[in-house]
Write a protein that holds these residues in place. Structure first.
Motif, short mmCIF file in Angstrom:
data_model
loop_
_atom_site.label_atom_id
_atom_site.label_comp_id
_atom_site.label_asym_id
_atom_site.label_seq_id
_atom_site.Cartn_x
_atom_site.Cartn_y
_atom_site.Cartn_z
N SER A 179 0.83 -1.21 0.00
CA SER A 179 0.00 0.00 0.00
C SER A 179 0.86 1.26 0.00
O SER A 179 0.51 2.24 -0.63
N LYS A 180 2.00 1.23 0.66
CA LYS A 180 2.84 2.43 0.69
C LYS A 180 3.47 2.72 -0.67
O LYS A 180 3.63 3.86 -1.07
N LEU A 181 3.89 1.65 -1.36
CA LEU A 181 4.61 1.87 -2.63
C LEU A 181 3.74 1.68 -3.88
O LEU A 181 4.22 1.85 -5.00
N HIS A 182 2.50 1.26 -3.66
CA HIS A 182 1.59 1.01 -4.79
C HIS A 182 2.17 -0.03 -5.76
O HIS A 182 2.21 0.17 -6.97
N ILE A 183 2.66 -1.12 -5.18
CA ILE A 183 3.24 -2.19 -6.02
C ILE A 183 2.77 -3.54 -5.48
O ILE A 183 2.17 -3.61 -4.41
N LYS A 184 3.11 -4.60 -6.20
CA LYS A 184 2.95 -5.96 -5.69
C LYS A 184 4.28 -6.35 -5.08
O LYS A 184 5.34 -6.13 -5.69
N ALA A 185 4.25 -6.92 -3.88
CA ALA A 185 5.50 -7.29 -3.21
C ALA A 185 5.67 -8.80 -3.22
O ALA A 185 4.84 -9.53 -2.67
N TYR A 186 6.72 -9.27 -3.89
CA TYR A 186 6.98 -10.71 -4.01
C TYR A 186 8.16 -11.13 -3.13
O TYR A 186 9.14 -10.40 -3.02
N ASP A 187 8.03 -12.33 -2.58
CA ASP A 187 9.07 -12.86 -1.69
C ASP A 187 10.05 -13.71 -2.50
O ASP A 187 9.63 -14.53 -3.33
N ILE A 188 11.32 -13.49 -2.29
CA ILE A 188 12.34 -14.33 -2.95
C ILE A 188 13.25 -14.88 -1.86
O ILE A 188 13.57 -14.19 -0.89
N TYR A 189 13.61 -16.16 -1.98
CA TYR A 189 14.42 -16.81 -0.95
C TYR A 189 15.71 -17.34 -1.54
O TYR A 189 15.73 -17.82 -2.68
N GLY A 190 16.75 -17.25 -0.76
CA GLY A 190 17.99 -17.88 -1.20
C GLY A 190 19.03 -17.81 -0.11
O GLY A 190 18.85 -17.12 0.89
N LEU A 191 20.09 -18.54 -0.30
CA LEU A 191 21.22 -18.45 0.62
C LEU A 191 22.48 -18.72 -0.18
O LEU A 191 22.46 -19.47 -1.16
N SER A 192 23.56 -18.07 0.23
CA SER A 192 24.77 -18.13 -0.58
C SER A 192 25.28 -19.55 -0.74
O SER A 192 25.81 -19.92 -1.79
N GLU A 193 25.09 -20.38 0.28
CA GLU A 193 25.62 -21.74 0.19
C GLU A 193 24.97 -22.53 -0.95
O GLU A 193 25.58 -23.41 -1.54
N ILE A 194 23.71 -22.23 -1.23
CA ILE A 194 23.01 -22.97 -2.29
C ILE A 194 23.22 -22.29 -3.64
O ILE A 194 23.45 -22.96 -4.64
N CYS A 195 23.14 -21.00 -3.71
CA CYS A 195 23.52 -20.23 -4.90
C CYS A 195 23.50 -18.74 -4.56
O CYS A 195 24.38 -17.98 -4.91
N GLY A 196 22.51 -18.32 -3.80
CA GLY A 196 22.25 -16.91 -3.55
C GLY A 196 20.77 -16.71 -3.80
O GLY A 196 20.00 -17.67 -3.70
N PRO A 197 20.33 -15.50 -4.16
CA PRO A 197 18.90 -15.32 -4.43
C PRO A 197 18.49 -16.18 -5.62
O PRO A 197 19.31 -16.43 -6.50
N GLY A 198 17.23 -16.63 -5.62
CA GLY A 198 16.78 -17.40 -6.78
C GLY A 198 16.58 -18.87 -6.48
O GLY A 198 16.24 -19.65 -7.36
N VAL A 199 16.79 -19.28 -5.23
CA VAL A 199 16.48 -20.66 -4.88
C VAL A 199 14.97 -20.85 -5.04
O VAL A 199 14.50 -21.84 -5.58
N ALA A 200 14.20 -19.85 -4.60
CA ALA A 200 12.74 -19.92 -4.71
C ALA A 200 12.17 -18.51 -4.78
O ALA A 200 12.76 -17.58 -4.25
N CYS A 201 11.02 -18.38 -5.43
CA CYS A 201 10.40 -17.06 -5.56
C CYS A 201 8.89 -17.21 -5.76
O CYS A 201 8.43 -18.19 -6.33
N GLU A 202 8.15 -16.22 -5.28
CA GLU A 202 6.70 -16.23 -5.47
C GLU A 202 6.34 -15.91 -6.91
O GLU A 202 6.99 -15.09 -7.55
N CYS A 203 5.24 -16.52 -7.35
CA CYS A 203 4.68 -16.15 -8.65
C CYS A 203 3.58 -15.13 -8.40
O CYS A 203 3.35 -14.72 -7.26
#
Ligand code: ADP
Ligand code: ZN
Length: 440
Positions: free
Chosen positions: A229-253
């Motif tokens: 509501s503050k930014l007038h956008i859709k906010a998507y969650d992205i998960y990752g950790l450097s040991e596995i690769c970094g961001p991009g292990v999982a993400c919301e559609c």
């Protein structure tokens, strides 16, 4: 609902589960063989339980394999767990802790390619296309956030704006001038940016910004609503950790009902947090454990993330069959994430143990003030220091402030308290009070 959903790789993202499991099983066999032959630590772990690569024939056999912990990476610092020779490693990253106990990861060309593809899939999940301009406000550097998102954006053929973190004035300027459609940063920075816009008289609705891809720290549904509501956008969650690769292990559609895991490369297991036995039921919470199925630089077998979460295997309304990770609900260890930096109380403790004049009795208070995480540490003085002059006490406080900042990479306010005033615990010491819980 978006009637025009695209995929980056429809074949994989919408693959029937039975086919996906066959693919995962084949890749698992290969990766186990690879680490057994190339990483002495894995060979020793498997030999110790008389397990041979030939004992791993399908996905179900994964539970026979030993776990990998962050400590394994620290003990073999810097390259002991690498499965490819340095000549084939084209990039290094390291987790955000700044002590000597960094966890270092290395990527071959193929690893970078797969990582970029994983991020490209995530971008498309949030509606990005090659026409999109994407503003990256994650830090660029050893931290995987900035460069990780960056190469995914380029892979997709979209336009990356590599702003990196900090310098909020400039971020605001570029958000207005360059007209990005998507912003990537931590959720707490998104809130901070919204406040900064208000102060500067920038109307978020006047921007082209449509979506944000936020991760690197836990955030709640309440926080999502606040950002949206503050930014007038859709906010998507992205998960990752450097040991596995970094961001991009999982993400919301675009359905925002869990993060699709790129499970053809990063195989997830949910384990009972106490017994470490596998949990097969959907939506049942446990510790999240990953096996990298295709990594060459530093493949990890059953890596314990210590993140608490659950998954659901039900096909998503977006058409993807990739398993979905529900929001991370907590951790099984005492790791704190402060302004995006991973902090372990043990790091603070080791500084105190080396410091003459204070006792290793301490308590950490974490809070969120004006949308920024704050850290305050109360430390007991020794009897001797307590009876010293104020000037001596202040000098020690300053030294401790500097030593702790350099050990954990985050500034903490240090308060020296009288001897024997901090509560003692009889069982497992509780060193942290986190007031951020329940706050947005
Ligand atoms: P850094 O990203 O600070 O260099 P890591 O890659 O080790 O360090 O951080 C990974 C950790 O960050 C995860 O194990 C998890 O605890 C946390 N994390 C990352 N993304 C999210 C997210 N979307 N939601 C909750 N926690 C997250
Ligand atoms: Zn989906």
């Amino acid at each position: 609902m978006n009637g025009n959903i695209g995929y980056y790789d429809r074949k994989i993202e919408c693959m029937p589960r039975s086919e996906m499991e066959v693919l995962q099983g084949e890749r698992l066999k290969e990766i186990v063989k690879r680490v057994y032959e190339t990483v002495p630590r894995y060979r020793a772990k498997m030999d110790a339980i008389k397990l041979k690569p030939s004992d791993i024939n399908s996905l179900e056999d994964i539970s026979k394999l030993p776990f990998t912990e962050k400590q394994d990476l620290r003990d073999s610092y810097p390259y002991g767990m690498f499965s490819a020779p340095i000549k084939d490693i084209v990039r290094l990253h390291a987790s955000s802790a700044t002590t000597g106990k960094l966890t270092v990861v290395g990527y071959t060309k193929k690893d970078l390619d797969i990582w970029a593809e994983a991020v490209a899939r995530c971008l498309v999940m949030t509606g990005a296309t090659p026409e999109s301009i994407v503003h990256v406000a994650y830090g660029y550097g050893l931290f995987t956030g900035g460069l990780g998102m960056h190469y995914g954006i380029e892979k997709l053929g979209a336009t990356a704006v590599p702003v990196s973190s900090g310098n909020t004035q400039k971020q605001l300027q570029l958000l207005q001038d360059f007209g990005p459609e998507i912003i990537c940063c931590t959720p707490s920075y998104a809130i901070y940016l919204a406040e900064a816009m208000k102060e500067e008289g920038v109307d978020p609705a006047s921007l082209k910004l449509r979506a944000g891809i936020f991760g690197a720290e836990p955030w709640s549904e309440a926080m999502r609503q606040a950002i949206e509501s503050k930014l007038h956008i859709k906010a998507y969650d992205i998960y990752g950790l450097s040991e596995i690769c970094g961001p991009g292990v999982a993400c919301e559609c675009e359905m925002q009902k869990g993060m699709h895991i790129n499970e053809d490369h990063y195989f997830p297991e949910i384990l009972d947090a106490d017994t470490l036995e596998p949990i097969y039921e959907d939506n049942e919470e446990g510790e999240l454990v990953f096996t990298t199925l295709t990594k060459e630089g530093i493949p990890l077998i059953r890596y314990r993330t210590h993140d608490l979460a659950s998954v659901t295997r039900e096909k998503c309304e977006c058409g993807r069959t990739l398993v979905r990770l529900n929001k991370i609900s907590g951790r099984t260890d005492d790791m704190l994430i402060i302004r995006g930096v991973n902090v372990f109380p043990s790091q603070i403790e080791s500084v105190l143990l080396k410091c003459v004049g204070v006792e290793p009795h301490y308590h950490i208070y974490v809070d969120r003030v004006n949308n920024l995480d704050t850290l305050e540490i109360h430390v007991e003085m020794s009897e001797k220091l307590f009876s010293d002059e104020a000037k001596v006490v202040e000098q020690l406080r300053e030294k401790l402030t500097a030593d702790i900042a350099s050990a954990i990479g985050v500034h903490a306010k240090i308060k020296l308290v009288s001897p024997r005033t901090l509560p003692r615990s009889e069982g497992k010491a509780k060193h942290t009070t986190d007031y951020r819980k329940g706050k947005i």
